[in-house]
Design a protein around this motif. Structure first.
Motif, PDB file in Angstrom:
ATOM      1  N   LYS A  30      54.839  58.856  35.661  1.00  0.00           N
ATOM      2  CA  LYS A  30      55.915  58.221  35.844  1.00  0.00           C
ATOM      3  C   LYS A  30      57.134  58.400  35.217  1.00  0.00           C
ATOM      4  O   LYS A  30      58.344  58.054  35.728  1.00  0.00           O
ATOM      5  N   SER A  31      57.121  58.788  34.067  1.00  0.00           N
ATOM      6  CA  SER A  31      58.332  59.445  33.372  1.00  0.00           C
ATOM      7  C   SER A  31      57.813  60.237  32.282  1.00  0.00           C
ATOM      8  O   SER A  31      56.499  60.666  32.464  1.00  0.00           O
ATOM      9  N   GLU A  32      58.445  60.918  31.479  1.00  0.00           N
ATOM     10  CA  GLU A  32      58.119  61.553  30.346  1.00  0.00           C
ATOM     11  C   GLU A  32      57.362  61.274  29.377  1.00  0.00           C
ATOM     12  O   GLU A  32      56.334  61.956  28.751  1.00  0.00           O
ATOM     13  N   THR A  33      57.184  59.900  29.217  1.00  0.00           N
ATOM     14  CA  THR A  33      56.423  59.250  28.398  1.00  0.00           C
ATOM     15  C   THR A  33      55.189  58.431  28.851  1.00  0.00           C
ATOM     16  O   THR A  33      54.432  58.096  27.997  1.00  0.00           O
ATOM     17  N   LEU A  34      55.267  58.099  30.009  1.00  0.00           N
ATOM     18  CA  LEU A  34      54.503  56.938  30.926  1.00  0.00           C
ATOM     19  C   LEU A  34      53.802  57.620  31.986  1.00  0.00           C
ATOM     20  O   LEU A  34      54.414  58.346  32.645  1.00  0.00           O
ATOM     21  N   ALA A  35      52.508  57.343  32.054  1.00  0.00           N
ATOM     22  CA  ALA A  35      51.501  57.796  33.113  1.00  0.00           C
ATOM     23  C   ALA A  35      50.839  56.537  33.635  1.00  0.00           C
ATOM     24  O   ALA A  35      50.642  55.488  32.906  1.00  0.00           O
ATOM     25  N   THR A  36      50.112  56.496  34.705  1.00  0.00           N
ATOM     26  CA  THR A  36      49.040  55.595  35.150  1.00  0.00           C
ATOM     27  C   THR A  36      47.992  56.434  35.777  1.00  0.00           C
ATOM     28  O   THR A  36      47.954  57.517  36.278  1.00  0.00           O
ATOM     29  N   LEU A  37      47.028  55.323  35.540  1.00  0.00           N
ATOM     30  CA  LEU A  37      45.751  55.694  36.252  1.00  0.00           C
ATOM     31  C   LEU A  37      45.313  54.420  37.106  1.00  0.00           C
ATOM     32  O   LEU A  37      45.694  53.153  36.740  1.00  0.00           O
ATOM     33  N   ASN A  38      45.127  54.590  38.534  1.00  0.00           N
ATOM     34  CA  ASN A  38      44.455  53.389  39.363  1.00  0.00           C
ATOM     35  C   ASN A  38      43.081  53.226  39.323  1.00  0.00           C
ATOM     36  O   ASN A  38      42.452  54.290  39.519  1.00  0.00           O
ATOM     37  N   ALA A  39      42.423  52.123  39.406  1.00  0.00           N
ATOM     38  CA  ALA A  39      40.876  51.819  39.515  1.00  0.00           C
ATOM     39  C   ALA A  39      40.658  50.921  40.291  1.00  0.00           C
ATOM     40  O   ALA A  39      41.446  49.808  40.495  1.00  0.00           O
ATOM     41  N   LYS A  40      39.709  51.002  40.982  1.00  0.00           N
ATOM     42  CA  LYS A  40      39.108  49.903  42.027  1.00  0.00           C
ATOM     43  C   LYS A  40      37.816  49.679  41.352  1.00  0.00           C
ATOM     44  O   LYS A  40      36.952  49.953  40.997  1.00  0.00           O
ATOM     45  N   ILE A  41      37.859  48.143  40.898  1.00  0.00           N
ATOM     46  CA  ILE A  41      36.769  47.307  40.127  1.00  0.00           C
ATOM     47  C   ILE A  41      36.076  46.057  41.372  1.00  0.00           C
ATOM     48  O   ILE A  41      37.154  45.420  41.705  1.00  0.00           O
ATOM     49  N   SER A  42      34.789  46.200  41.560  1.00  0.00           N
ATOM     50  CA  SER A  42      34.198  45.085  42.222  1.00  0.00           C
ATOM     51  C   SER A  42      33.443  44.231  41.090  1.00  0.00           C
ATOM     52  O   SER A  42      32.497  44.995  40.671  1.00  0.00           O
ATOM     53  N   LEU A  43      33.858  43.097  40.991  1.00  0.00           N
ATOM     54  CA  LEU A  43      32.800  42.151  40.009  1.00  0.00           C
ATOM     55  C   LEU A  43      32.053  41.191  40.669  1.00  0.00           C
ATOM     56  O   LEU A  43      32.523  40.881  41.852  1.00  0.00           O
ATOM     57  N   ILE A  44      30.874  40.858  40.138  1.00  0.00           N
ATOM     58  CA  ILE A  44      30.281  39.699  40.791  1.00  0.00           C
ATOM     59  C   ILE A  44      29.713  38.680  39.567  1.00  0.00           C
ATOM     60  O   ILE A  44      29.623  39.083  38.512  1.00  0.00           O
ATOM     61  N   GLY A  45      30.055  37.505  39.913  1.00  0.00           N
ATOM     62  CA  GLY A  45      29.552  36.398  39.135  1.00  0.00           C
ATOM     63  C   GLY A  45      29.899  35.078  39.587  1.00  0.00           C
ATOM     64  O   GLY A  45      30.429  34.956  40.704  1.00  0.00           O
ATOM     65  N   THR A  46      29.958  33.963  39.027  1.00  0.00           N
ATOM     66  CA  THR A  46      30.197  32.698  39.017  1.00  0.00           C
ATOM     67  C   THR A  46      31.635  32.636  39.136  1.00  0.00           C
ATOM     68  O   THR A  46      32.264  33.328  38.427  1.00  0.00           O
ATOM     69  N   ILE A  47      32.272  31.659  40.026  1.00  0.00           N
ATOM     70  CA  ILE A  47      33.729  31.449  39.674  1.00  0.00           C
ATOM     71  C   ILE A  47      34.093  31.431  38.453  1.00  0.00           C
ATOM     72  O   ILE A  47      35.376  32.077  37.970  1.00  0.00           O
ATOM     73  N   ASP A  48      33.616  30.525  37.841  1.00  0.00           N
ATOM     74  CA  ASP A  48      34.005  30.210  36.481  1.00  0.00           C
ATOM     75  C   ASP A  48      34.067  31.532  35.467  1.00  0.00           C
ATOM     76  O   ASP A  48      34.926  32.007  34.713  1.00  0.00           O
ATOM     77  N   ASN A  49      32.885  32.304  35.574  1.00  0.00           N
ATOM     78  CA  ASN A  49      32.836  33.547  34.881  1.00  0.00           C
ATOM     79  C   ASN A  49      33.849  34.430  35.128  1.00  0.00           C
ATOM     80  O   ASN A  49      34.411  35.218  34.222  1.00  0.00           O
ATOM     81  N   LEU A  50      34.189  34.965  36.549  1.00  0.00           N
ATOM     82  CA  LEU A  50      34.971  35.631  37.005  1.00  0.00           C
ATOM     83  C   LEU A  50      36.473  35.174  36.421  1.00  0.00           C
ATOM     84  O   LEU A  50      37.132  35.929  36.125  1.00  0.00           O
ATOM     85  N   ALA A  51      36.845  34.080  36.619  1.00  0.00           N
ATOM     86  CA  ALA A  51      38.018  33.552  36.132  1.00  0.00           C
ATOM     87  C   ALA A  51      38.222  33.833  34.418  1.00  0.00           C
ATOM     88  O   ALA A  51      39.302  34.172  34.153  1.00  0.00           O
ATOM     89  N   GLN A  52      37.208  33.798  33.859  1.00  0.00           N
ATOM     90  CA  GLN A  52      37.268  33.724  32.437  1.00  0.00           C
ATOM     91  C   GLN A  52      37.515  35.300  31.900  1.00  0.00           C
ATOM     92  O   GLN A  52      38.315  35.743  31.271  1.00  0.00           O
ATOM     93  N   ALA A  53      36.716  36.173  32.841  1.00  0.00           N
ATOM     94  CA  ALA A  53      36.676  37.717  32.697  1.00  0.00           C
ATOM     95  C   ALA A  53      38.323  38.003  33.008  1.00  0.00           C
ATOM     96  O   ALA A  53      38.956  38.935  32.272  1.00  0.00           O
ATOM     97  N   GLN A  54      38.776  37.704  34.212  1.00  0.00           N
ATOM     98  CA  GLN A  54      40.180  38.016  34.840  1.00  0.00           C
ATOM     99  C   GLN A  54      41.023  37.534  33.447  1.00  0.00           C
ATOM    100  O   GLN A  54      42.006  38.434  33.152  1.00  0.00           O
ATOM    101  N   LEU A  55      40.936  36.336  33.108  1.00  0.00           N
ATOM    102  CA  LEU A  55      41.784  36.085  32.036  1.00  0.00           C
ATOM    103  C   LEU A  55      41.713  36.730  30.860  1.00  0.00           C
ATOM    104  O   LEU A  55      42.834  37.189  30.234  1.00  0.00           O
ATOM    105  N   ALA A  56      40.736  37.215  30.269  1.00  0.00           N
ATOM    106  CA  ALA A  56      40.424  38.085  29.206  1.00  0.00           C
ATOM    107  C   ALA A  56      41.148  39.381  29.356  1.00  0.00           C
ATOM    108  O   ALA A  56      41.499  39.950  28.689  1.00  0.00           O
ATOM    109  N   LEU A  57      40.840  39.908  30.634  1.00  0.00           N
ATOM    110  CA  LEU A  57      41.602  41.373  31.001  1.00  0.00           C
ATOM    111  C   LEU A  57      42.963  41.094  31.075  1.00  0.00           C
ATOM    112  O   LEU A  57      43.585  42.162  30.207  1.00  0.00           O
TER     113      LEU A  57
END
Length: 183
Positions: free
Chosen positions: A114-141
């Motif tokens: 993206k610049s001389e100092t920055l670059a990016t990587l893109n990932a596709k992630i599919s997760l499975i779990g209860t709504i509460d656990n998914l929300a907690q994992a998303q918040l932690a991320l």
């Protein structure tokens, strides 16, 4: 030549003088006035900068320090595949702590500068779990990895699962620091 013709010639000469002499002079004066006002504004802004030069310099230095802090907080990529493996392992551990399973984890792109100092990587992630656990994992991320940006998020009921299980699909962009090149 009659008197009325002389008067008409005088009026025509006067109008021609207005059109070809007075009007251009007035336009030139307007242009000078506008140019002078613009120059005066530039001088005033320059005077303000000079008056606050110490503050401007201090703010510039603070911004440079903050930029360095942000760059140092990003993971540095020496070898793309190794970084992807490490990042994937770290994310798998994070999701595992929250009792969330990974259905799919794919690096969509390689390293994109993206610049001389920055670059990016893109990932596709599919997760499975209860709504509460998914929300907690998303918040932690979001809290533990501020350099991860969410491109898209999709939540749907998990197919062929019993109970309150859902599937969360994420498309994320991971910002990384490119190694410094010595010139």
């Amino acid at each position: 030549m009659t008197n009325s013709q002389k008067q008409l010639l005088i009026v025509a000469a006067f109008l021609a003088a207005l059109q070809f002499v007075v009007k251009p002079v007035l336009n030139w004066q307007d242009e000078l006035t506008t140019e002078l006002a613009l120059t005066q504004g530039q001088v005033e802004r320059s005077e303000q900068l000079l008056k606050h030069a110490e503050q401007v310099t201090a703010a510039h230095e603070a911004i440079l320090r903050q930029r360095e802090e942000v760059l140092n907080a990003l993971p540095e990529v020496m070898e793309t595949t190794l970084l992807q493996i490490q990042m994937q392992g770290t994310l798998e551990t994070l999701f595992g702590k929250h009792k969330v399973g990974i259905v799919e984890f794919n690096w969509v792109t390689g390293l994109q500068a993206k610049s001389e100092t920055l670059a990016t990587l893109n990932a596709k992630i599919s997760l499975i779990g209860t709504i509460d656990n998914l929300a907690q994992a998303q918040l932690a991320l979001m809290q533990e990895f501020p350099f991860v940006r969410h491109e898209s998020i999709e939540l749907r009921e998990a197919p062929r699962q019993r109970g309150n299980y859902h599937e969360l699909s994420l498309l994320i962009q991971v910002a990384v620091r490119q190694p410094e090149t010595s010139s």
